[in-house]
Write a protein that holds these residues in place. Structure first.
Motif, short mmCIF file in Angstrom:
data_model
loop_
_atom_site.label_atom_id
_atom_site.label_comp_id
_atom_site.label_asym_id
_atom_site.label_seq_id
_atom_site.Cartn_x
_atom_site.Cartn_y
_atom_site.Cartn_z
N ARG A 42 2.52 -0.14 -7.17
CA ARG A 42 2.32 1.16 -7.74
C ARG A 42 3.96 1.89 -8.16
O ARG A 42 4.35 2.65 -7.81
N VAL B 190 -1.14 3.48 -11.98
CA VAL B 190 -1.21 2.13 -12.71
C VAL B 190 -0.54 1.21 -11.66
O VAL B 190 0.55 1.23 -11.10
N GLY C 215 -0.45 -4.42 -16.03
CA GLY C 215 -0.49 -3.09 -15.00
C GLY C 215 -1.90 -2.93 -15.05
O GLY C 215 -2.98 -2.95 -16.56
N THR C 216 -2.99 -2.38 -14.60
CA THR C 216 -4.16 -1.74 -14.87
C THR C 216 -4.07 -0.21 -13.86
O THR C 216 -3.57 -0.21 -13.04
N GLN C 217 -4.70 0.84 -14.90
CA GLN C 217 -4.70 1.81 -14.86
C GLN C 217 -5.70 2.01 -13.41
O GLN C 217 -7.43 2.08 -13.56
#
Length: 124
Positions: free
Chosen positions: A38, A92, A117-119
């Motif tokens: 992250r 993220v 990436g994923t929030q």
């Protein structure tokens, strides 16, 4: 080169859970460690959790006891189960593949492959 696609991020209240998934593809996937990073200040990323092809696992101190990383070699997937989420986990999250997972890396200078990436957002 390994291609990585994350899914599973979202908004959750403090104390809740989320499960991130990462699908990996490419000829060298089976020889790579997989993990999650992250973002931290200074355009760097910190290791959240990593798992080798043999199943050796490393966690950041801040997530030990709350997050669990698993790997499905048959499906070329890695998962991050996140429980007891805290607002400070908001970030993220990036899936990564490679041979060496440093605790903090500069993405452009690392030899890791990265997903988009994923929030993850944790509300208080």
């Amino acid at each position: 080169q390994v291609q990585l696609v994350e899914s599973g991020g979202g908004l959750v209240q403090a104390g809740g859970s989320l499960r991130l998934s990462c699908a990996a593809s490419g000829s060298t996937v089976s020889r790579n460690a997989l993990g999650w990073y992250r973002q931290v200040p200074g355009n760097q990323r910190e290791l959240v959790a990593g798992i080798t092809t043999g199943g050796t696992i490393k966690y950041a101190e801040s997530v030990k006891g709350r997050f669990t990383i698993t790997r499905d070699n048959a499906k070329n997937k890695v998962y991050l189960q996140m429980n007891s989420l805290k607002p400070e986990d908001t970030n993220v999250y990036y899936c990564a593949a490679g041979n060496v997972f440093g605790p903090v890396v500069t993405p452009e200078r690392s030899r890791l492959s990265w997903g988009q990436g994923t929030q993850v957002t944790v509300s208080s």
